[in-house]
Scaffold this motif. Sequence first.
Motif, PDB file in Angstrom:
ATOM      1  N   MET A  21       5.725 -49.550   5.579  1.00  7.65           N
ATOM      2  CA  MET A  21       6.531 -50.079   4.973  1.00  7.65           C
ATOM      3  C   MET A  21       6.008 -51.874   5.258  1.00  7.65           C
ATOM      4  SD  MET A  21       8.212 -48.319   3.085  1.00  7.65           S
ATOM      5  CE  MET A  21       6.728 -47.250   3.007  1.00  7.65           C
ATOM      6  N   ARG A  22       6.529 -52.779   4.416  1.00  8.12           N
ATOM      7  CA  ARG A  22       6.295 -54.193   4.691  1.00  8.12           C
ATOM      8  C   ARG A  22       6.760 -54.687   5.722  1.00  8.12           C
ATOM      9  NH1 ARG A  22       9.240 -56.346  -0.687  1.00  8.12           N
ATOM     10  NH2 ARG A  22       8.296 -54.307  -1.366  1.00  8.12           N
ATOM     11  N   ASP A  23       7.650 -54.099   6.306  1.00  4.73           N
ATOM     12  CA  ASP A  23       8.301 -54.679   7.684  1.00  4.73           C
ATOM     13  C   ASP A  23       7.731 -54.175   9.011  1.00  4.73           C
ATOM     14  OD1 ASP A  23       9.457 -52.387   7.501  1.00  4.73           O
ATOM     15  OD2 ASP A  23      11.534 -53.087   7.838  1.00  4.73           O
ATOM     16  N   GLY A  24       6.846 -53.019   8.822  1.00  2.00           N
ATOM     17  CA  GLY A  24       5.897 -52.417   9.854  1.00  2.00           C
ATOM     18  C   GLY A  24       6.791 -51.060  10.196  1.00  2.00           C
ATOM     19  N   THR A  25       7.784 -50.876   9.371  1.00  2.00           N
ATOM     20  CA  THR A  25       8.637 -49.405   9.783  1.00  2.00           C
ATOM     21  C   THR A  25       7.679 -48.328   9.088  1.00  2.00           C
ATOM     22  OG1 THR A  25      10.439 -50.566   9.800  1.00  2.00           O
ATOM     23  CG2 THR A  25      10.716 -48.361   9.313  1.00  2.00           C
ATOM     24  N   ILE A  26       7.562 -47.267   9.751  1.00  2.00           N
ATOM     25  CA  ILE A  26       6.807 -46.198   9.268  1.00  2.00           C
ATOM     26  C   ILE A  26       7.743 -45.022   8.784  1.00  2.00           C
ATOM     27  CG2 ILE A  26       5.059 -44.231   9.900  1.00  2.00           C
ATOM     28  CD1 ILE A  26       3.968 -47.157  10.097  1.00  2.00           C
ATOM     29  N   LEU A  27       7.758 -44.960   7.615  1.00  2.00           N
ATOM     30  CA  LEU A  27       8.274 -43.656   6.847  1.00  2.00           C
ATOM     31  C   LEU A  27       7.288 -42.362   6.735  1.00  2.00           C
ATOM     32  CD1 LEU A  27      10.404 -45.472   4.005  1.00  2.00           C
ATOM     33  CD2 LEU A  27      10.888 -45.374   6.418  1.00  2.00           C
ATOM     34  N   ARG A  28       7.927 -41.421   6.761  1.00  2.00           N
ATOM     35  CA  ARG A  28       7.110 -40.033   6.731  1.00  2.00           C
ATOM     36  C   ARG A  28       7.816 -39.189   5.756  1.00  2.00           C
ATOM     37  NH1 ARG A  28       8.030 -41.656  12.159  1.00  2.00           N
ATOM     38  NH2 ARG A  28       5.980 -42.084  13.079  1.00  2.00           N
ATOM     39  N   GLY A  29       6.623 -38.377   5.343  1.00  2.00           N
ATOM     40  CA  GLY A  29       6.924 -37.227   4.335  1.00  2.00           C
ATOM     41  C   GLY A  29       5.719 -36.386   4.091  1.00  2.00           C
ATOM     42  N   SER A  30       5.985 -35.324   3.352  1.00  2.23           N
ATOM     43  CA  SER A  30       5.085 -34.190   3.235  1.00  2.23           C
ATOM     44  C   SER A  30       4.333 -34.677   1.699  1.00  2.23           C
ATOM     45  CB  SER A  30       5.735 -33.043   3.065  1.00  2.23           C
ATOM     46  OG  SER A  30       6.142 -32.496   4.229  1.00  2.23           O
ATOM     47  N   VAL A  31       3.137 -34.612   1.778  1.00  2.94           N
ATOM     48  CA  VAL A  31       2.225 -34.663   0.781  1.00  2.94           C
ATOM     49  C   VAL A  31       1.413 -33.225   0.180  1.00  2.94           C
ATOM     50  CG1 VAL A  31       0.123 -35.843  -0.478  1.00  2.94           C
ATOM     51  CG2 VAL A  31       1.471 -36.998   1.393  1.00  2.94           C
ATOM     52  N   HIS A  32       1.644 -32.957  -1.058  1.00  3.67           N
ATOM     53  CA  HIS A  32       1.329 -31.415  -1.389  1.00  3.67           C
ATOM     54  C   HIS A  32       0.305 -31.939  -2.622  1.00  3.67           C
ATOM     55  CE1 HIS A  32       4.938 -29.170   0.431  1.00  3.67           C
ATOM     56  NE2 HIS A  32       4.949 -30.480   0.343  1.00  3.67           N
ATOM     57  N   VAL A  45       9.408 -38.029  -4.408  1.00  2.00           N
ATOM     58  CA  VAL A  45      11.067 -37.921  -4.359  1.00  2.00           C
ATOM     59  C   VAL A  45      11.381 -38.185  -3.025  1.00  2.00           C
ATOM     60  CG1 VAL A  45      12.709 -36.188  -3.896  1.00  2.00           C
ATOM     61  CG2 VAL A  45      10.876 -35.816  -5.852  1.00  2.00           C
ATOM     62  N   ARG A  46      12.360 -39.168  -2.914  1.00  2.00           N
ATOM     63  CA  ARG A  46      13.054 -39.735  -1.518  1.00  2.00           C
ATOM     64  C   ARG A  46      14.230 -39.102  -1.269  1.00  2.00           C
ATOM     65  NH1 ARG A  46      13.622 -44.734  -0.980  1.00  2.00           N
ATOM     66  NH2 ARG A  46      12.767 -44.652   1.112  1.00  2.00           N
ATOM     67  N   THR A  47      14.416 -38.820   0.102  1.00  2.00           N
ATOM     68  CA  THR A  47      16.004 -38.280   0.444  1.00  2.00           C
ATOM     69  C   THR A  47      16.378 -38.771   1.622  1.00  2.00           C
ATOM     70  OG1 THR A  47      17.195 -36.019   0.544  1.00  2.00           O
ATOM     71  CG2 THR A  47      14.952 -36.201   1.345  1.00  2.00           C
ATOM     72  N   PRO A  48      17.723 -38.795   1.669  1.00  2.00           N
ATOM     73  CA  PRO A  48      18.535 -39.246   3.130  1.00  2.00           C
ATOM     74  C   PRO A  48      18.990 -37.970   3.838  1.00  2.00           C
ATOM     75  CG  PRO A  48      19.953 -39.580   1.337  1.00  2.00           C
ATOM     76  CD  PRO A  48      18.645 -39.084   0.805  1.00  2.00           C
ATOM     77  N   TYR A  49      18.663 -36.923   3.143  1.00  2.00           N
ATOM     78  CA  TYR A  49      19.583 -35.731   3.512  1.00  2.00           C
ATOM     79  C   TYR A  49      18.679 -34.672   4.356  1.00  2.00           C
ATOM     80  CZ  TYR A  49      22.821 -37.193   0.045  1.00  2.00           C
ATOM     81  OH  TYR A  49      23.554 -38.268  -0.638  1.00  2.00           O
ATOM     82  N   LEU A  71       7.095 -35.987  -0.897  1.00  2.00           N
ATOM     83  CA  LEU A  71       8.509 -35.662  -0.645  1.00  2.00           C
ATOM     84  C   LEU A  71       8.736 -36.529   0.692  1.00  2.00           C
ATOM     85  CD1 LEU A  71       8.499 -31.722  -0.984  1.00  2.00           C
ATOM     86  CD2 LEU A  71       9.045 -33.521  -2.722  1.00  2.00           C
ATOM     87  N   GLN A  72       9.532 -37.637   0.613  1.00  2.00           N
ATOM     88  CA  GLN A  72       9.610 -38.430   1.606  1.00  2.00           C
ATOM     89  C   GLN A  72      10.897 -38.580   2.224  1.00  2.00           C
ATOM     90  OE1 GLN A  72       9.982 -43.008   1.091  1.00  2.00           O
ATOM     91  NE2 GLN A  72       7.746 -42.984   2.210  1.00  2.00           N
ATOM     92  N   HIS A  73      11.091 -38.686   3.521  1.00  2.00           N
ATOM     93  CA  HIS A  73      12.525 -38.995   4.096  1.00  2.00           C
ATOM     94  C   HIS A  73      12.591 -40.587   4.069  1.00  2.00           C
ATOM     95  CE1 HIS A  73      12.786 -35.053   5.763  1.00  2.00           C
ATOM     96  NE2 HIS A  73      11.364 -35.206   6.037  1.00  2.00           N
ATOM     97  N   CYS A  74      13.962 -40.848   3.665  1.00  2.00           N
ATOM     98  CA  CYS A  74      14.158 -42.088   3.764  1.00  2.00           C
ATOM     99  C   CYS A  74      14.361 -43.118   5.194  1.00  2.00           C
ATOM    100  CB  CYS A  74      15.842 -42.415   2.957  1.00  2.00           C
ATOM    101  SG  CYS A  74      15.909 -42.097   1.274  1.00  2.00           S
ATOM    102  N   ARG A  75      14.322 -44.309   5.210  1.00  2.00           N
ATOM    103  CA  ARG A  75      14.443 -44.644   6.498  1.00  2.00           C
ATOM    104  C   ARG A  75      15.473 -44.364   7.326  1.00  2.00           C
ATOM    105  NH1 ARG A  75      12.889 -50.731   7.662  1.00  2.00           N
ATOM    106  NH2 ARG A  75      11.541 -50.732   5.629  1.00  2.00           N
ATOM    107  N   GLY A  76      15.227 -44.254   8.473  1.00  2.00           N
ATOM    108  CA  GLY A  76      16.339 -43.824   9.405  1.00  2.00           C
ATOM    109  C   GLY A  76      16.778 -42.300   9.305  1.00  2.00           C
ATOM    110  N   ARG A  77      15.868 -41.614   8.419  1.00  5.13           N
ATOM    111  CA  ARG A  77      16.543 -39.980   8.290  1.00  5.13           C
ATOM    112  C   ARG A  77      15.318 -39.128   8.418  1.00  5.13           C
ATOM    113  NH1 ARG A  77      20.535 -41.608   9.405  1.00  5.13           N
ATOM    114  NH2 ARG A  77      22.465 -41.822   8.417  1.00  5.13           N
ATOM    115  N   GLY A  78      15.444 -37.976   8.615  1.00  4.45           N
ATOM    116  CA  GLY A  78      14.461 -36.808   8.895  1.00  4.45           C
ATOM    117  C   GLY A  78      13.419 -37.376   9.965  1.00  4.45           C
TER     118      GLY A  78
END
Length: 244
Positions: A21-32, A45-49, A71-78
Amino acid sequence: MPTLNRPPLRVIVEHDSPMPMRDGTILRGSVHRPEEGGPFPALLVRTPYGEGTFRMIPVIPALEAGFAVVLQHCRGRGSSDGEFRPWLDEGADGHDTIAWITSQPWSNGEVVMSGMSYLAGCALQAAATRPPGLKAVVASMTPHDFHDGLKYHGGAFALGSALNWGAMQAMLGLQHAEEAGRTPAPGSRRSCRCWATRPRRRAPCPSAPSPASRGGASGPRTRSATRTGRAWPRPCGTTGSRCR
């Protein structure tokens, strides 16, 4: 006997793919994405759950329609880094995620976002930033007004939905903190466990009402201790509770 002439769909899947992300935080997700062909449009699709939410996403139909699916986890989740702040980061993070997708060699530069409830809100917040590459949003069951209609109904605070969502996010936050190697605050794990398991599992709570207030052999049931015929213990961590 009827037969279906369906060749196998070979798919490449990358779990926990890092997306900066623009502030250097790394978000993660699955790419199919399909193994053959391309470049592809992408469904985001982004989720905090957590991971379980992704099992309700129509990944296979999207792949069969020629889409890649992110399919991406929101910041601070997953498996994503950072701190979860409800709604505050979803617009910028969604914008940066779309920029990451369109920069990938398998992408044709077109993205569609979808989701329900908070997931739909993530899509709409990202759309409000007008990211290049976002072509459509399919949003369902998400509020158009976060005050009237979500947390308030006719001026009355919707305590039930707010308490349920807040308790769930507290548990997810504890889980994320533990996976990151951080120690939760003293008593927070116990308090959330008690909230989470009551009344569905009827977990024992030291601050539960006495048999007299529950209508047991020691005395009559009192109206103040019941709701729809069921006893409600005092919330852990509040005055009079011993779950601290």
